[in-house]
Scaffold this motif. Structure first.
Motif: not given
Length: 147
Positions: A65-79
């Motif tokens: 929600x925080x990322x979306x409100x600023x125009x970003x998308x979060x993606x989990x990095x799974x090494x």
């Protein structure tokens, strides 16, 4: 969804509810309920509390929600994820699925020949999901790239 609503939902959807989560955070359930109440004037949630709650619950909708409100998308990095043909195919089908959801939502908005502001909330939510799926696919392929 805004970040305060996401905080509320995360707190109240936690295993054992608000009361059990409050114990794990070392605060009273009443204080946590107030922090989770988006209409409360006092006891606002702090960033470190949101971080700890996401860590405890495994629910990251606050972050999204925080990322979306600023125009970003979060993606989990799974090494540690294995980069197999099947895993990539699963991500591709997820992307296709979200594209269909976007199309269906836009079709519903246009069905009456008018586009109303309130209808765009659902369209943006579907676009966000599609964008996140595409970013997950790109991250998986990035992990497969030769070093």
């Amino acid at each position: 969804m805004n970040v305060l609503d996401a905080f509320y939902q995360t707190v109240h959807a936690a295993a054992g509810g608000c009361e059990a989560l409050a114990v794990r955070l070392g605060m009273s359930a009443a204080v946590l309920r107030n922090k989770a109440n988006p209409n409360a004037a006092a006891n606002k949630p702090l960033l470190d509390e949101a971080d700890r709650i996401m860590g405890i619950t495994g629910d990251h909708q606050i972050l999204h929600a925080l990322a979306n409100s600023h125009g970003f998308v979060c993606v989990k990095v799974d090494d540690t994820a294995t980069a197999s043909d099947m895993a990539v195919l699963e991500l591709v089908t997820q992307v296709w699925s979200t594209q269909g959801e976007v199309g269906a939502e836009v079709n519903a908005v246009l069905a009456d020949g008018r586009v109303e502001r309130r209808e765009l909330v659902a369209v943006r939510a579907k676009v966000f999901r599609a964008h996140r799926a595409l970013e997950e696919l790109a991250a998986r392929l990035d992990g497969m790239a030769e070093k």
